[in-house]
Design a protein around this motif. Sequence first.
Motif, PDB file in Angstrom:
ATOM      1  N   VAL A 241      -2.382 -14.762 -13.155  1.00 34.40           N
ATOM      2  CA  VAL A 241      -1.861 -14.137 -14.112  1.00 34.40           C
ATOM      3  C   VAL A 241      -2.065 -12.543 -13.995  1.00 34.40           C
ATOM      4  O   VAL A 241      -0.757 -12.854 -14.492  1.00 34.40           O
ATOM      5  N   MET A 242      -2.649 -11.422 -13.500  1.00 36.51           N
ATOM      6  CA  MET A 242      -2.667 -10.537 -12.948  1.00 36.51           C
ATOM      7  C   MET A 242      -1.041  -9.966 -11.995  1.00 36.51           C
ATOM      8  O   MET A 242      -0.935  -9.845 -12.335  1.00 36.51           O
ATOM      9  N   LEU A 243      -0.844 -11.093 -11.045  1.00 37.72           N
ATOM     10  CA  LEU A 243       0.291 -11.105 -10.065  1.00 37.72           C
ATOM     11  C   LEU A 243       1.686 -11.241 -10.983  1.00 37.72           C
ATOM     12  O   LEU A 243       2.607 -10.784 -11.155  1.00 37.72           O
ATOM     13  N   PHE A 244       1.526 -12.330 -11.815  1.00 29.88           N
ATOM     14  CA  PHE A 244       3.122 -13.055 -11.693  1.00 29.88           C
ATOM     15  C   PHE A 244       2.330 -13.171 -13.945  1.00 29.88           C
ATOM     16  O   PHE A 244       4.083 -13.006 -14.407  1.00 29.88           O
ATOM     17  N   GLY A 245       1.440 -13.015 -14.380  1.00 37.02           N
ATOM     18  CA  GLY A 245       2.149 -13.299 -15.516  1.00 37.02           C
ATOM     19  C   GLY A 245       1.824 -14.504 -16.011  1.00 37.02           C
ATOM     20  O   GLY A 245       1.136 -15.107 -15.321  1.00 37.02           O
ATOM     21  N   THR A 246       2.361 -15.226 -17.019  1.00 33.15           N
ATOM     22  CA  THR A 246       2.133 -17.139 -17.522  1.00 33.15           C
ATOM     23  C   THR A 246       2.717 -17.933 -15.791  1.00 33.15           C
ATOM     24  O   THR A 246       3.318 -17.449 -15.216  1.00 33.15           O
ATOM     25  N   GLN A 247       2.467 -18.812 -16.287  1.00 38.09           N
ATOM     26  CA  GLN A 247       3.715 -20.118 -15.604  1.00 38.09           C
ATOM     27  C   GLN A 247       4.189 -19.795 -15.458  1.00 38.09           C
ATOM     28  O   GLN A 247       4.610 -20.405 -14.785  1.00 38.09           O
ATOM     29  N   GLN A 248       5.087 -19.872 -16.600  1.00 39.15           N
ATOM     30  CA  GLN A 248       6.221 -19.990 -16.888  1.00 39.15           C
ATOM     31  C   GLN A 248       7.308 -18.115 -15.587  1.00 39.15           C
ATOM     32  O   GLN A 248       8.030 -18.292 -15.148  1.00 39.15           O
ATOM     33  N   HIS A 249       6.389 -17.228 -16.326  1.00 36.88           N
ATOM     34  CA  HIS A 249       6.898 -15.883 -15.466  1.00 36.88           C
ATOM     35  C   HIS A 249       6.712 -16.204 -13.527  1.00 36.88           C
ATOM     36  O   HIS A 249       7.050 -16.612 -12.894  1.00 36.88           O
ATOM     37  N   ALA A 250       5.704 -17.510 -13.430  1.00 39.57           N
ATOM     38  CA  ALA A 250       5.393 -17.808 -12.132  1.00 39.57           C
ATOM     39  C   ALA A 250       7.011 -18.143 -11.340  1.00 39.57           C
ATOM     40  O   ALA A 250       7.280 -18.199 -10.264  1.00 39.57           O
ATOM     41  N   ARG A 251       6.771 -19.346 -11.967  1.00 43.68           N
ATOM     42  CA  ARG A 251       8.040 -19.890 -12.568  1.00 43.68           C
ATOM     43  C   ARG A 251       9.000 -19.722 -11.246  1.00 43.68           C
ATOM     44  O   ARG A 251       9.982 -19.873 -10.883  1.00 43.68           O
ATOM     45  N   PHE A 252       9.543 -18.984 -13.167  1.00 44.32           N
ATOM     46  CA  PHE A 252      11.167 -17.870 -12.935  1.00 44.32           C
ATOM     47  C   PHE A 252      10.743 -16.720 -11.334  1.00 44.32           C
ATOM     48  O   PHE A 252      11.682 -17.313 -11.157  1.00 44.32           O
ATOM     49  N   GLU A 253       9.851 -16.117 -11.173  1.00 44.06           N
ATOM     50  CA  GLU A 253       9.481 -15.244  -9.883  1.00 44.06           C
ATOM     51  C   GLU A 253       9.872 -16.029  -8.744  1.00 44.06           C
ATOM     52  O   GLU A 253      10.294 -15.729  -7.862  1.00 44.06           O
ATOM     53  N   HIS A 254       9.041 -17.500  -8.751  1.00 41.45           N
ATOM     54  CA  HIS A 254       9.113 -18.029  -7.326  1.00 41.45           C
ATOM     55  C   HIS A 254      10.593 -18.612  -7.107  1.00 41.45           C
ATOM     56  O   HIS A 254      10.947 -18.765  -5.572  1.00 41.45           O
ATOM     57  N   HIS A 255      11.224 -19.460  -8.301  1.00 49.95           N
ATOM     58  CA  HIS A 255      12.705 -19.771  -8.524  1.00 49.95           C
ATOM     59  C   HIS A 255      14.107 -18.357  -7.278  1.00 49.95           C
ATOM     60  O   HIS A 255      14.344 -18.894  -6.450  1.00 49.95           O
ATOM     61  N   LEU A 256      13.629 -16.885  -7.685  1.00 48.76           N
ATOM     62  CA  LEU A 256      13.808 -16.156  -7.546  1.00 48.76           C
ATOM     63  C   LEU A 256      13.492 -15.606  -6.353  1.00 48.76           C
ATOM     64  O   LEU A 256      14.587 -15.231  -6.051  1.00 48.76           O
ATOM     65  N   MET A 257      12.333 -15.672  -5.730  1.00 47.85           N
ATOM     66  CA  MET A 257      12.105 -15.922  -3.674  1.00 47.85           C
ATOM     67  C   MET A 257      13.151 -16.277  -3.644  1.00 47.85           C
ATOM     68  O   MET A 257      13.277 -16.102  -2.041  1.00 47.85           O
ATOM     69  N   MET A 258      13.431 -17.605  -3.838  1.00 49.11           N
ATOM     70  CA  MET A 258      13.763 -18.884  -2.972  1.00 49.11           C
ATOM     71  C   MET A 258      14.869 -17.955  -2.545  1.00 49.11           C
ATOM     72  O   MET A 258      15.490 -18.882  -1.343  1.00 49.11           O
ATOM     73  N   TRP A 259      15.638 -17.492  -3.247  1.00 48.95           N
ATOM     74  CA  TRP A 259      16.974 -17.143  -3.303  1.00 48.95           C
ATOM     75  C   TRP A 259      16.969 -16.023  -2.155  1.00 48.95           C
ATOM     76  O   TRP A 259      17.372 -15.758  -1.570  1.00 48.95           O
TER      77      TRP A 259
ATOM     78  N   THR B 254      10.060 -15.471 -22.817  1.00 51.45           N
ATOM     79  CA  THR B 254      10.140 -16.385 -21.389  1.00 51.45           C
ATOM     80  C   THR B 254      10.671 -17.572 -21.642  1.00 51.45           C
ATOM     81  O   THR B 254      11.052 -18.370 -20.251  1.00 51.45           O
ATOM     82  N   MET B 255      10.568 -17.945 -22.847  1.00 52.94           N
ATOM     83  CA  MET B 255      10.288 -19.390 -23.110  1.00 52.94           C
ATOM     84  C   MET B 255      11.901 -20.273 -23.269  1.00 52.94           C
ATOM     85  O   MET B 255      12.527 -20.798 -23.420  1.00 52.94           O
ATOM     86  N   THR B 256      12.668 -18.849 -23.484  1.00 47.67           N
ATOM     87  CA  THR B 256      14.279 -19.076 -23.829  1.00 47.67           C
ATOM     88  C   THR B 256      15.239 -18.961 -22.595  1.00 47.67           C
ATOM     89  O   THR B 256      14.372 -18.114 -21.995  1.00 47.67           O
ATOM     90  N   PRO B 257      16.385 -19.331 -23.093  1.00 47.52           N
ATOM     91  CA  PRO B 257      16.856 -20.481 -23.780  1.00 47.52           C
ATOM     92  C   PRO B 257      16.066 -21.723 -23.788  1.00 47.52           C
ATOM     93  O   PRO B 257      15.501 -21.890 -22.975  1.00 47.52           O
ATOM     94  N   PHE B 258      15.614 -22.205 -24.663  1.00 45.88           N
ATOM     95  CA  PHE B 258      14.656 -22.724 -25.274  1.00 45.88           C
ATOM     96  C   PHE B 258      15.230 -24.211 -24.199  1.00 45.88           C
ATOM     97  O   PHE B 258      14.294 -25.496 -24.270  1.00 45.88           O
ATOM     98  N   TYR B 259      16.577 -24.839 -24.280  1.00 44.08           N
ATOM     99  CA  TYR B 259      17.505 -25.993 -24.169  1.00 44.08           C
ATOM    100  C   TYR B 259      16.903 -25.250 -22.106  1.00 44.08           C
ATOM    101  O   TYR B 259      17.886 -26.956 -22.096  1.00 44.08           O
ATOM    102  N   GLU B 260      16.963 -24.303 -22.022  1.00 42.20           N
ATOM    103  CA  GLU B 260      16.598 -24.510 -20.352  1.00 42.20           C
ATOM    104  C   GLU B 260      15.214 -24.497 -19.217  1.00 42.20           C
ATOM    105  O   GLU B 260      14.686 -24.325 -20.063  1.00 42.20           O
ATOM    106  N   ARG B 261      15.339 -24.628 -18.651  1.00 40.55           N
ATOM    107  CA  ARG B 261      13.870 -23.753 -17.516  1.00 40.55           C
ATOM    108  C   ARG B 261      14.022 -23.329 -17.621  1.00 40.55           C
ATOM    109  O   ARG B 261      12.695 -22.906 -17.922  1.00 40.55           O
ATOM    110  N   LEU B 262      14.990 -22.498 -17.219  1.00 39.16           N
ATOM    111  CA  LEU B 262      14.143 -21.117 -16.746  1.00 39.16           C
ATOM    112  C   LEU B 262      14.888 -19.438 -17.735  1.00 39.16           C
ATOM    113  O   LEU B 262      15.966 -19.953 -17.991  1.00 39.16           O
ATOM    114  N   PRO B 263      14.502 -18.617 -17.611  1.00 34.27           N
ATOM    115  CA  PRO B 263      14.750 -17.800 -18.465  1.00 34.27           C
ATOM    116  C   PRO B 263      16.443 -16.810 -17.699  1.00 34.27           C
ATOM    117  O   PRO B 263      16.313 -17.672 -16.368  1.00 34.27           O
TER     118      PRO B 263
END
Lengths: 216, 365
Positions: free
Chosen positions: A158-176, B303-312
């Motif tokens: 939570v401190m470094l990334f935020g919610t799970q969704q943030h972490a997932r987004f940033e995880h994906h971004l770092m893959m690039w 952060t959860m939008t687009p609702f029908y996509e995986r990631l923002p």
Amino acid sequence: MIYEKHYVWSILLRLYHWSLVSSVVTLAITGFYINTPWTLTTLEGTGLYPMLTMRNIHSLAGYLFTAAILVRIFLLIFGNRHERILDLLPVTSRNIKNMSTTLCSYSYLHDCQDEERLGHNVVAGVIYVLTIIVALFQMASGFYLRLPESVFWQKWGVMLFGTQQHARFEHHLMMWYFIVFALIHIYLVIWNDLKHPDGITSSIFTGNKFRPRSIK
Amino acid sequence: MTDTAQSTDLNLQVDRRGFLKGCTMVAAALGISEAMIPKLVEAATSAQRPPVIWLHFQECTGCTESLLRASHPDIGRLILDIISLDYHETVMAAAGHQAEKSLHDTLDKYAGKFLCVVEGAIPTKDNGIYCKIAGRTAVDILAEVAPKAAAIIAIGACATYGGIQAAQPNPTGAKGVQDLVSGTPVINIPGCPPNPISFLGTVLHYLTFNRLPVTDNLGRPLFAYGRKIHDHCERRAHFDEGRFAEEFGDFGHRNGYCLYKLGCKGPETFSNCPSARFNDVDVWPVSVGHGCIGCTEPNFWDTMTPFYERLPNVQIPGTSGITDIDSAGKTILGVAAAAVGIHAAIGIGKKVIKGCGCKNENKES
Ligand code: HEM
Ligand code: HEM
Ligand code: SF4
């Protein structure tokens, strides 16, 4: 000209390199799969579990990746003189000079006073240190995603990334980052190999580099 | 079971059977032993239970509505029955000055003892003028009530993390309670709307044990928000087996396959929806064929939008355009590849023209 063989990369560093390469390739492929599973099972009861399998492989490779990064951090401090952090960063006058001559030769300027250097050139060194830092964040976000209920990872996640969704987004971004790094890295290894007769490519397999006897 | 016409009225009476049933459901959700149920009942009926002040700010009243009407009727009535609502704009009989008086009476008489429930975000921009009640801004009201409350329960996505008002670009500077209150314990029951069970569980926990339940790092009670939706979802076997609905109404969708590829945010969302479920018929979004939109997570509109996509999506720097993350990645990779190509071409070109690239090589050859 007579060339001398010098032992540059320890076995641990070479193990690190190839563990990193194999884990990153596996992680990127399984990561893409986790993001957009491209297989479609419609048969029920086949017990193939493609998604489960991909996620398990991703985790397994994640542990290899983590181990590799930890080994490299150990070597940054306790490695041989070419492996230590002070040899990678532009912190000594010798390294600062090397940084500018490397940039000079990478940009094809003419009067570059190339230094014959056994370790990494400092431009590479800086990027490698950056890569280790990105890898630490990749690792942390990965464990945060993997162990969402762990108190430790929740606190740090939570401190470094935020919610799970943030972490997932940033995880994906770092893959690039890793994909772009790999492209440029492999190109520059080949480029250096063509330009210098020190045997840079084989050094990551054998640990040895070569240079003329006259140079100290 | 009462008939529909009757149950749409706000019937404040709950019979003993319904009362015990409700307490049992809450005990199950809290994960406490059956043996504790009499204690819950005792606390819920105790004459000394604290009064509740329910503040409505920037919101749609959907949380109240779903708590009191649409949900399990016993639960709705139980809430009204066990918490003595001294001030609740939607359901109280008093209005105008009378209502404000009742608020101030409670504040004076029960200072440090009452529970405060906040529904709705608090706009802070321009001195908070975007939400006023009885001539005072939400900021002022909260600042007056919060320090006197024993504890604050923020209910709904808005009161917890700002909700839709706080979505980019957040024109009114909307904030959740936890960002504005310090000194008084705040617990978050996020959701749009949250499950009544999660709210009631928190209240009953407080009444029974005299403290708020244990929370995660985002201030949500673990009994309700301790697990990912994905880990309790009835479609999970389809996920692991790689059986996905590709679009709404297709073969997979009609066969109840996993909604991951339709953007289901279950894997990123903490909530008890799959186990607590909603309404009398025990449904929840995924059970009726729509992916989770992650409404219990902070800033889910962003952060959860687009609702029908995986990631923002990602913002393209220097423009107002957006693109998905992999297109952005591929573009960067393409630029890098082009740069590599040009670099290599220059190197080859120089060799062709000069026969040699640099001084160093002269030395070696
Ligand atoms: C260079 C290294 C890595 C790359 C390129 C990578 C790539 C990815 C990608 C692309 C995803 C899919 C995210 C999405 O788009 O939805 C993902 C998910 C995930 N990664 Fe990684 N990853 C790496 C390292 C790690 C590490 C070290 C771990 C730690 C064990 C890890 C654990 C996970 C987990 C748990 C998920 C979520 C899987 C799920 O929710 O089912 N990753 N990774
Ligand atoms: C087949 C492909 C590859 C080859 C032939 C190769 C070769 C090499 C060589 C020769 C070096 C030493 C370079 C120097 O002295 O500056 C090196 C270092 C390195 N490579 Fe690769 N590499 C490959 C792929 C990758 C990939 C895919 C990654 C990671 C994504 C990677 C990460 C690194 C790192 C981090 C170092 C620095 C080692 C250190 O920390 O000291 N390599 N590689
Ligand atoms: S429907 Fe959503 S929560 Fe359920 S298994 Fe699929 S991705 Fe997970």
